[in-house]
Motif scaffolding. Structure first.
Motif, short mmCIF file in Angstrom:
data_model
loop_
_atom_site.label_atom_id
_atom_site.label_comp_id
_atom_site.label_asym_id
_atom_site.label_seq_id
_atom_site.Cartn_x
_atom_site.Cartn_y
_atom_site.Cartn_z
N CYS A 11 0.82 -1.22 0.00
CA CYS A 11 0.00 0.00 0.00
C CYS A 11 0.85 1.27 0.00
N GLY A 12 2.15 1.12 -0.21
CA GLY A 12 3.00 2.30 -0.39
C GLY A 12 3.63 2.87 0.86
N LYS A 13 3.71 2.08 1.93
CA LYS A 13 4.25 2.63 3.18
C LYS A 13 5.72 2.98 3.08
N THR A 14 6.52 2.13 2.41
CA THR A 14 7.95 2.41 2.30
C THR A 14 8.19 3.60 1.38
N THR A 15 7.40 3.72 0.33
CA THR A 15 7.49 4.87 -0.57
C THR A 15 7.21 6.17 0.19
N LEU A 16 6.17 6.15 1.02
CA LEU A 16 5.83 7.34 1.82
C LEU A 16 6.92 7.62 2.84
N LEU A 17 7.39 6.58 3.51
CA LEU A 17 8.43 6.73 4.53
C LEU A 17 9.69 7.36 3.93
N ARG A 18 10.07 6.89 2.76
CA ARG A 18 11.26 7.39 2.06
C ARG A 18 11.13 8.89 1.76
N ASP A 19 9.95 9.32 1.33
CA ASP A 19 9.76 10.73 0.99
C ASP A 19 9.68 11.60 2.23
N ILE A 20 9.14 11.05 3.31
CA ILE A 20 9.15 11.77 4.59
C ILE A 20 10.59 12.02 5.02
N ALA A 21 11.45 11.01 4.89
CA ALA A 21 12.86 11.16 5.23
C ALA A 21 13.50 12.28 4.41
N ARG A 22 13.22 12.30 3.12
CA ARG A 22 13.78 13.33 2.24
C ARG A 22 13.34 14.73 2.68
N ASN A 23 12.06 14.89 3.00
CA ASN A 23 11.55 16.20 3.38
C ASN A 23 12.10 16.67 4.72
N ILE A 24 12.21 15.77 5.68
CA ILE A 24 12.76 16.15 6.99
C ILE A 24 14.24 16.51 6.83
N SER A 25 14.94 15.77 6.04
CA SER A 25 16.37 15.98 5.84
C SER A 25 16.66 17.30 5.10
N ASN A 26 15.95 17.52 4.01
CA ASN A 26 16.20 18.71 3.18
C ASN A 26 15.56 19.98 3.74
N GLY A 27 14.50 19.80 4.54
CA GLY A 27 13.75 20.94 5.03
C GLY A 27 12.64 21.33 4.07
N MET A 28 11.68 22.10 4.57
CA MET A 28 10.54 22.56 3.77
C MET A 28 10.31 24.04 4.05
N ALA A 29 10.69 24.87 3.09
CA ALA A 29 10.61 26.32 3.27
C ALA A 29 9.18 26.78 3.55
N ASP A 30 8.20 26.15 2.90
CA ASP A 30 6.82 26.60 3.07
C ASP A 30 6.27 26.31 4.46
N LEU A 31 6.96 25.44 5.21
CA LEU A 31 6.57 25.15 6.59
C LEU A 31 7.57 25.74 7.58
N ASP A 32 8.49 26.59 7.08
CA ASP A 32 9.53 27.20 7.93
C ASP A 32 10.33 26.14 8.68
N PHE A 33 10.59 25.05 7.99
CA PHE A 33 11.33 23.94 8.60
C PHE A 33 12.65 23.80 7.86
N ASN A 34 13.75 24.00 8.59
CA ASN A 34 15.07 24.08 7.94
C ASN A 34 15.71 22.73 7.65
N GLY A 35 15.17 21.67 8.21
CA GLY A 35 15.77 20.35 8.00
C GLY A 35 16.56 19.89 9.21
#
Length: 333
Positions: free
Chosen positions: A168-192
């Motif tokens: 059901c795509g859990k590892t795919t989702l988990l992998r992308d969550i890792a990428r976003n936490i690591s790189n940061g998300m400017a629109d959420l004011d999250f630096n990584g």
């Protein structure tokens, strides 16, 4: 083409010649949806596509009759083993005893046959009779819309459990969550933040010779093919992560290691097989974590709209803070 940017040739040229030529003849749209290629000695060549299993003929057509399907030979399987191991079984012995070999590009080939035991543990697999070529596709951005429920300005990362049935795509989702936490998300004011991945089955980062084949972020360190309970403690001591990510917890050793991480102030994002909260409440050891409210978020997946459908996101008191079903189309790599 399948994963054109991810060394698709590595997949093709790890297939025995006859099977390779059959796959090459597939319709392009079919190739894009291809999830698995199955080889079993004296059995029909099969693919898993769009959540269905199909037989293939010698000319690359989907057929419904066994009589029309290409029958995999022992020579096909012998050649497949030579190709995926680069004719050096010994070099891949540690992977083979775990039942798979990871190819360049992140593709993984599961194998089965006769297990050779040594001191009660699997030393290797011989007389290999079946292969499952799994087609890895990274979906960049699949987690973007839900990250606001997992991270919070300035540097908070909620302990999160992804609950999902198989495929059901859990590892795919988990992998992308890792990428976003690591790189940061400017629109959420999250630096990584620094992320450590313990990738016991080489599915999240899909390392090849130690190098992640998937984009898991530039602040991410990966411990490949390491048991979760050992890797979690190693990463805490050596890499100073803010977040530890791993897949499919369940053993008591995993739970104890997660407790160590939480006590050290490290956030945990992980997954478990199940349909919903009620289902995983019946799992030994997992139930205690839920009863003790050790997770802040629960992401529940299904295939209602296809793999990666998010049914709901719950807070630590199991109250819905997001209701689906929702599924985001993403950029395939």
């Amino acid at each position: 083409m399948i994963n054109k940017s991810k060394n698709y040739d590595e997949l093709l040229y790890s297939l025995p010649l006859t099977v390779r030529n059959i796959i090459i003849k597939l319709d392009d749209k079919l190739k894009e949806s291809l999830e698995e290629i199955r080889l079993r000695i004296d059995k029909p060549l099969m693919i898993h596509v769009n959540n269905q299993e199909k037989f293939l003929s010698i000319d690359g057509k989907i057929v419904n009759s066994l009589k029309l399907a290409y029958i995999v030979t022992s020579e096909d399987c012998e050649k497949a083993l030579q190709l995926i191991s680069k004719s050096s079984i010994y070099a891949f012995e540690n992977e083979i005893k775990n039942g798979y070999i990871t190819l360049k590009g992140g593709y993984r080939v599961g194998i089965c046959g006769k297990c050779v035991l040594e001191n009660g543990s699997i030393k290797t697999i011989v007389n290999v009779s079946g292969f499952n070529y799994r087609i890895m596709r990274q979906c960049i951005g699949v987690s973007d819309e839900i990250m606001k429920y997992i991270i919070k300005y300035p540097n908070i990362v909620y302990n999160t459990l992804i609950i999902s049935p198989p495929q059901c795509g859990k590892t795919t989702l988990l992998r992308d969550i890792a990428r976003n936490i690591s790189n940061g998300m400017a629109d959420l004011d999250f630096n990584g933040e620094n992320v450590s991945i313990i990738d016991e089955r080489s599915e999240i980062a899909a390392c090849f010779k130690g190098n992640p084949q998937n984009d898991v972020g530039y602040r991410t360190d990966v411990l490949d093919s390491c048991p979760k309970h050992i890797g979690i403690l190693m990463m805490i001591r050596s890499m100073s992560p803010k977040v530890i990510i791993t897949d499919e917890i369940g053993k008591i050793e995993d739970i104890l290691a997660i407790h160590e991480a939480l006590n050290a102030g490290v956030s945990i994002i992980t997954t478990v097989h199940g349909k919903d909260i009620e289902d995983i409440m019946r799992k030994k050891h997992i139930d205690d974590m839920l009863n003790n409210r050790e997770f802040d978020r629960y992401v529940i997946l299904s295939r209602k709209l296809g793999a990666g459908t998010i049914d709901a996101i719950l807070d630590k008191e199991f109250k819905a803070i997001f209701k689906g079903p929702y599924r985001k189309e993403c950029s395939l790599l």
